[in-house]
Write an enzyme that holds these catalytic residues in place. Structure first.
Site, PDB file in Angstrom:
ATOM      1  N   CYS A  42      -9.836  41.815 -38.317  1.00 25.83           N
ATOM      2  CA  CYS A  42     -10.432  42.782 -37.381  1.00 25.83           C
ATOM      3  C   CYS A  42      -9.914  44.189 -37.631  1.00 25.83           C
ATOM      4  O   CYS A  42     -10.694  45.130 -37.781  1.00 25.83           O
ATOM      5  CB  CYS A  42     -10.158  42.350 -35.948  1.00 25.83           C
ATOM      6  SG  CYS A  42     -10.831  43.518 -34.757  1.00 25.83           S
ATOM      7  N   CYS A  47     -13.790  44.563 -37.785  1.00 24.92           N
ATOM      8  CA  CYS A  47     -14.332  45.288 -36.617  1.00 24.92           C
ATOM      9  C   CYS A  47     -13.983  46.771 -36.590  1.00 24.92           C
ATOM     10  O   CYS A  47     -14.856  47.611 -36.350  1.00 24.92           O
ATOM     11  CB  CYS A  47     -13.812  44.699 -35.310  1.00 24.92           C
ATOM     12  SG  CYS A  47     -13.391  42.982 -35.336  1.00 24.92           S
ATOM     13  N   LYS A  50     -15.248  48.868 -39.641  1.00 24.88           N
ATOM     14  CA  LYS A  50     -16.718  48.801 -39.539  1.00 24.88           C
ATOM     15  C   LYS A  50     -17.224  49.746 -38.440  1.00 24.88           C
ATOM     16  O   LYS A  50     -18.168  50.495 -38.612  1.00 24.88           O
ATOM     17  CB  LYS A  50     -17.129  47.343 -39.250  1.00 24.88           C
ATOM     18  CG  LYS A  50     -18.593  47.064 -39.060  1.00 24.88           C
ATOM     19  CD  LYS A  50     -19.102  47.232 -37.651  1.00 24.88           C
ATOM     20  CE  LYS A  50     -18.384  46.553 -36.549  1.00 24.88           C
ATOM     21  NZ  LYS A  50     -18.570  45.120 -36.426  1.00 24.88           N
ATOM     22  N   TYR A 176     -24.551  38.789 -38.581  1.00 24.14           N
ATOM     23  CA  TYR A 176     -23.886  39.980 -38.034  1.00 24.14           C
ATOM     24  C   TYR A 176     -23.561  41.000 -39.130  1.00 24.14           C
ATOM     25  O   TYR A 176     -23.876  42.178 -39.031  1.00 24.14           O
ATOM     26  CB  TYR A 176     -22.545  39.584 -37.426  1.00 24.14           C
ATOM     27  CG  TYR A 176     -22.547  38.934 -36.086  1.00 24.14           C
ATOM     28  CD1 TYR A 176     -22.154  39.655 -34.961  1.00 24.14           C
ATOM     29  CD2 TYR A 176     -22.863  37.600 -35.919  1.00 24.14           C
ATOM     30  CE1 TYR A 176     -22.077  39.057 -33.723  1.00 24.14           C
ATOM     31  CE2 TYR A 176     -22.796  36.991 -34.683  1.00 24.14           C
ATOM     32  CZ  TYR A 176     -22.399  37.726 -33.587  1.00 24.14           C
ATOM     33  OH  TYR A 176     -22.325  37.126 -32.360  1.00 24.14           O
ATOM     34  N   ILE A 177     -22.841  40.516 -40.175  1.00 27.69           N
ATOM     35  CA  ILE A 177     -22.309  41.444 -41.174  1.00 27.69           C
ATOM     36  C   ILE A 177     -23.440  42.101 -41.949  1.00 27.69           C
ATOM     37  O   ILE A 177     -23.444  43.321 -42.163  1.00 27.69           O
ATOM     38  CB  ILE A 177     -21.320  40.693 -42.097  1.00 27.69           C
ATOM     39  CG1 ILE A 177     -20.089  40.280 -41.274  1.00 27.69           C
ATOM     40  CG2 ILE A 177     -20.923  41.534 -43.304  1.00 27.69           C
ATOM     41  CD1 ILE A 177     -19.038  39.491 -42.010  1.00 27.69           C
ATOM     42  N   GLU A 180     -25.263  44.697 -39.639  1.00 28.90           N
ATOM     43  CA  GLU A 180     -24.463  45.883 -39.303  1.00 28.90           C
ATOM     44  C   GLU A 180     -24.394  46.830 -40.501  1.00 28.90           C
ATOM     45  O   GLU A 180     -24.652  48.030 -40.377  1.00 28.90           O
ATOM     46  CB  GLU A 180     -23.069  45.465 -38.836  1.00 28.90           C
ATOM     47  CG  GLU A 180     -23.130  44.791 -37.466  1.00 28.90           C
ATOM     48  CD  GLU A 180     -21.771  44.364 -36.931  1.00 28.90           C
ATOM     49  OE1 GLU A 180     -20.806  44.325 -37.698  1.00 28.90           O
ATOM     50  OE2 GLU A 180     -21.695  44.075 -35.713  1.00 28.90           O
ATOM     51  N   ARG A 197     -33.209  33.976 -45.850  1.00 30.97           N
ATOM     52  CA  ARG A 197     -34.070  32.809 -46.037  1.00 30.97           C
ATOM     53  C   ARG A 197     -34.945  32.491 -44.824  1.00 30.97           C
ATOM     54  O   ARG A 197     -35.975  31.846 -44.951  1.00 30.97           O
ATOM     55  CB  ARG A 197     -33.216  31.605 -46.414  1.00 30.97           C
ATOM     56  CG  ARG A 197     -32.172  31.220 -45.393  1.00 30.97           C
ATOM     57  CD  ARG A 197     -31.274  30.114 -45.905  1.00 30.97           C
ATOM     58  NE  ARG A 197     -30.177  29.848 -44.985  1.00 30.97           N
ATOM     59  CZ  ARG A 197     -29.188  29.009 -45.233  1.00 30.97           C
ATOM     60  NH1 ARG A 197     -29.156  28.343 -46.371  1.00 30.97           N
ATOM     61  NH2 ARG A 197     -28.232  28.817 -44.350  1.00 30.97           N
ATOM     62  N   HIS A 432     -28.353  56.362 -11.271  1.00 29.14           N
ATOM     63  CA  HIS A 432     -29.516  57.039 -11.844  1.00 29.14           C
ATOM     64  C   HIS A 432     -29.154  58.433 -12.320  1.00 29.14           C
ATOM     65  O   HIS A 432     -28.380  59.107 -11.654  1.00 29.14           O
ATOM     66  CB  HIS A 432     -30.614  57.120 -10.765  1.00 29.14           C
ATOM     67  CG  HIS A 432     -31.863  57.734 -11.259  1.00 29.14           C
ATOM     68  ND1 HIS A 432     -32.732  57.069 -12.110  1.00 29.14           N
ATOM     69  CD2 HIS A 432     -32.403  58.958 -11.037  1.00 29.14           C
ATOM     70  CE1 HIS A 432     -33.744  57.869 -12.379  1.00 29.14           C
ATOM     71  NE2 HIS A 432     -33.571  59.019 -11.746  1.00 29.14           N
ATOM     72  N   GLU A 437     -29.638  50.944 -15.447  1.00 28.38           N
ATOM     73  CA  GLU A 437     -30.221  50.705 -14.127  1.00 28.38           C
ATOM     74  C   GLU A 437     -31.452  49.804 -14.199  1.00 28.38           C
ATOM     75  O   GLU A 437     -31.822  49.151 -13.221  1.00 28.38           O
ATOM     76  CB  GLU A 437     -30.565  52.024 -13.422  1.00 28.38           C
ATOM     77  CG  GLU A 437     -31.700  52.800 -14.048  1.00 28.38           C
ATOM     78  CD  GLU A 437     -31.977  54.122 -13.322  1.00 28.38           C
ATOM     79  OE1 GLU A 437     -32.136  54.097 -12.097  1.00 28.38           O
ATOM     80  OE2 GLU A 437     -32.011  55.175 -13.993  1.00 28.38           O
TER      81      GLU A 437
END
Ligand code: NDP
Length: 451
Positions: A42, A47, A50, A176-177, A180, A197, A432, A437
């Site tokens: 990480c 993480c 990245k 994910y990788i 990203e 695929r 708001h 919201e």
């Protein structure tokens, strides 16, 4: 002489460090063995760098949005080498913090490759250490044998060390990788081609967000190649050549994002008689204990939910249970997750196809141009979805694709974990003007679905 401890932790990533420090806080004598850098995937190669790269990419997008807001900005230019140096300094700083925190907690750190010799003995740098408990927190690493030649192409570790932006970038996979880095590098100027695929990216996520994610990637100029049959990759003088679905494509850089595998090689698990599961993970029970009494495992090496905060939670629960008399289990089902694409996607709870097993559902959806981007004439939309169990009114899943979705879903994960009902959202007065919201203002279901 054999040094004796209460706990030997193998692996100095987020999970191992969290477990070691928590155990030491209860007076345990703890040694942590790490063969590489403190901080693990990480902090060092995941993480954190990245996200720093994502911020760089996002800033470019923000600059492009600035003009309609009245800013006159001369043409901007991104220097990846400068980013790389700043990033390396930041990672060094964070690694030093990890080392300092361990020292302050009284955890002894040994740099070396650990080999387990028995349920309470570990050899490192030729020395034998002994403890009542061993915790394996060795994480995972990229799969490099999914197709011929892929072992020679770059992984997420390498892409984070780039000093220039590749012109033509080929990415293998759509998890994910892959997503990203596709989004981040497209934002920095690469022409990205994504090969996968399946028919949609992010298998396992809710279909509505997967469809919109595909559209969003295309809107960023990323070329999508669903249904790809990846045959092999080979290194070339310019970069790499991909053989896919009977065709050949050349790239300056190819990223192997075909998944990750638990790190178990060289640990001596066979000495213990520990049999790995089919996915290569160390099997553990709800208390993170392996089949060998006194030997525990947490984090990606157990392949339960491969996310840093989950490894930390598992590590802390282990320490609480073994050194503070608690009986904590980690609830993997209510863990929120996000992909840091641009815009990001975030989810907590079940996808619609999973929730259907529980009976009739009400589906609430909102899709709109957020004020910030609508003002600039952008077509970018935010998508929000809430899945509600009809008879109990319980919220079963919340999904969002749009700016700030990880921050929004993080807070909603508290409500989700407490068993929030749709009526709880209805009576919550909105802040708001915000994007979040909309989750309080979903009045009528867009669909009702039956199992
Ligand atoms: P994922 O499992 O998310 O994705 C792997 C991809 O590779 C999928 O598209 C998969 O296809 C494909 N694939 C795997 N094997 C083959 C094959 N033999 N041929 C063709 N395609 C293949 O892995 P990642 O490496 O992206 O990420 C690993 C884990 O790390 C994630 O699951 C997540 O837990 C964690 N992570 C979390 C992040 C975050 O929280 N933001 C960021 C990065 C990683 P298919 O779907 O068809 O199987």
């Amino acid at each position: 002489m054999t040094a004796t401890f209460d706990l030997i932790v193998i692996g100095g990533g987020s999970g191992g460090v969290a477990a070691a420090r928590r155990a030491a806080s209860y007076g345990a004598k703890v040694v942590l063995i790490e063969k590489d850098r403190l901080g693990g995937t990480c902090v060092i190669r995941g993480c954190i760098p990245k996200k720093l790269m994502m911020y760089a990419s996002r800033l470019g997008a923000e600059l492009r949005q600035a003009e309609p807001y009245g800013w006159q900005i001369p043409e901007a230019h991104f220097e990846m080498a400068s980013w790389q140096e700043a990033k390396s300094r930041e990672i060094d700083r964070l690694e030093a913090i990890y080392a300092r925190l361990l020292a302050q907690s009284g955890v002894q750190v040994v740099v070396g490759q650990a080999a387990i010799e028995s349920a309470n003995r570990v050899r490192v740098n030729g020395k034998l250490l002994q403890a009542q408990r061993i915790l394996i927190a060795t994480g995972g690493s990229p799969v490099v044998d999914a197709l011929p030649g892929v072992e020679g192409v770059a992984t997420s570790t390498d892409i984070l060390n780039l000093r220039s932006v590749p012109k033509r970038l080929g990415i293998l996979g759509a998890g994910y990788i892959a997503l990203e880095f596709a989004s981040i590098l497209a934002g920095l100027g690469s022409q990205v081609s994504l090969y996968y695929r399946g028919d949609l990216p992010l298998r396992g996520f809710d279909a509505s967000v997967r469809e919109r994610m595909a559209a969003s990637l295309q809107a960023q100029g990323i070329l999508l190649h669903p249904g790809s049959h990846m045959e092999r990759v080979e290194a070339t003088a310019q970069g790499a050549r991909l053989h896919v679905s009977g065709q050949v494509h050349d790239f300056d850089f190819v990223l192997n994002a075909l998944g990750r595998r638990p790190n178990t090689t060289g640990l001596g698990l066979d000495q213990l008689g520990l049999v790995l599961s089919d996915d290569g993970a160390i099997p553990v029970d709800d208390w993170s204990e392996t089949r060998v009494k006194g030997v525990f495992a947490i984090g990606d090496v157990t392949n339960r939910k491969n996310l840093t905060p989950v490894a930390i939670a598992e590590g802390r629960a282990f320490a609480e249970n073994n050194f503070n008399g608690q009986q904590l289990r980690v609830d993997h089902a209510s863990v929120a997750t996000a992909t840091f694409t641009n815009p990001p996607l975030a989810s907590v709870g079940l996808a619609e196809h999973e929730a259907l097993a529980q009976g009739k559902l009400r589906i609430y959806e909102a899709e709109f141009k957020p004020m910030k981007s609508a003002f600039t004439g952008s077509d970018a939309k935010a998508f929000m979805k809430m899945i509600v169990h009809d008879s109990s009114d319980r919220v079963l899943g919340i999904h969002m694709l749009g700016d700030d979705s990880p921050e929004i879903i993080q807070s909603l994960a508290v409500a989700y974990g407490m068993g929030a009902k749709k009526s709880d959202f209805d009576r919550t007065v909105a802040v708001h003007p915000t994007v979040a919201e909309e989750f309080m203002l979903m009045r009528e279901p867009t669909r009702v679905v039956m199992p």
